[in-house]
Design an enzyme around this catalytic site. Structure first.
Site, PDB file in Angstrom:
ATOM      1  N   ASP A   1      -2.176   2.535  -2.239  1.00 17.08           N
ATOM      2  CA  ASP A   1      -1.674   3.758  -1.607  1.00 17.08           C
ATOM      3  C   ASP A   1      -0.211   3.549  -1.213  1.00 17.08           C
ATOM      4  OD1 ASP A   1      -3.272   6.316   0.007  1.00 17.08           O
ATOM      5  OD2 ASP A   1      -1.195   5.857   0.549  1.00 17.08           O
ATOM      6  N   ILE A   2       0.601   4.567  -1.403  1.00 15.60           N
ATOM      7  CA  ILE A   2       2.039   4.467  -1.111  1.00 15.60           C
ATOM      8  C   ILE A   2       2.294   4.405   0.404  1.00 15.60           C
ATOM      9  CG2 ILE A   2       2.649   6.941  -0.954  1.00 15.60           C
ATOM     10  CD1 ILE A   2       4.960   6.336  -2.913  1.00 15.60           C
TER      11      ILE A   2
ATOM     12  N   HIS B   1     -10.680   6.270  -0.795  1.00 17.12           N
ATOM     13  CA  HIS B   1      -9.785   5.359  -0.078  1.00 17.12           C
ATOM     14  C   HIS B   1     -10.594   4.095   0.203  1.00 17.12           C
ATOM     15  CE1 HIS B   1      -6.682   8.389   1.225  1.00 17.12           C
ATOM     16  NE2 HIS B   1      -7.697   9.215   1.044  1.00 17.12           N
TER      17      HIS B   1
ATOM     18  N   HIS C   1     -10.595  11.171  -5.008  1.00 19.90           N
ATOM     19  CA  HIS C   1     -10.244   9.755  -4.829  1.00 19.90           C
ATOM     20  C   HIS C   1     -11.022   9.144  -3.685  1.00 19.90           C
ATOM     21  CE1 HIS C   1      -7.388  12.317  -2.665  1.00 19.90           C
ATOM     22  NE2 HIS C   1      -7.324  11.386  -1.732  1.00 19.90           N
TER      23      HIS C   1
END
Ligand code: 5GP
Length: 115
Positions: A31-32, A103, A101
């Protein structure tokens, strides 16, 4: 041409990201904006807008995404300590990218609360 979402671009390497795992069905990348020391997103390569779109025909993808998450946690050696997997859905779930998605969060003792 229809505008492609950010995860499509990551999956197809049109923009850079740290890809952890990829096969013909699934891509996992960092993750960015990590919310914990380890924060990886696991996504289906073929776009499914949200968990609401899961049905009898495509439900296997969820098992495969969870299985990939577990494999990654084991490979990166945080499985034993533990982790959390989260799927946000739509507005109230604060889903910001309309491409299903998971996480995968770990690398520290996570907070107790979900809200
Ligand atoms: P959501 O809020 O939809 O459940 O999660 C979307 C996640 O995608 C966020 O955690 C956000 O930081 C991440 N994200 C958004 N844009 C990018 C990007 O360009 N690259 C990467 N690696 N992650 C992104």
């Amino acid at each position: 041409m229809k505008k492609k979402n950010i995860f499509y671009k990551i999956i197809n390497k049109k923009i850079p990201s740290k890809i952890i795992y990829q096969d013909k069905e699934i891509t996992a990348f960092e993750d960015i904006n990590p919310q914990s020391p380890i924060h990886i997103l696991i996504v289906p390569n073929k776009r499914i807008k949200s968990i609401n779109e899961i049905n009898e025909k495509n439900k296997n993808i969820i098992g495969n995404m969870i299985s990939a998450s577990v494999k990654i946690a084991k490979k990166l050696k945080f499985a034993k300590n533990g982790y959390r997997i989260v799927i946000n859905c739509n507005k109230h779930g604060r889903q910001t990218v309309q491409h299903l998605h998971i996480h995968l969060l770990g690398g520290k003792m996570l907070g107790k609360k979900f809200n």
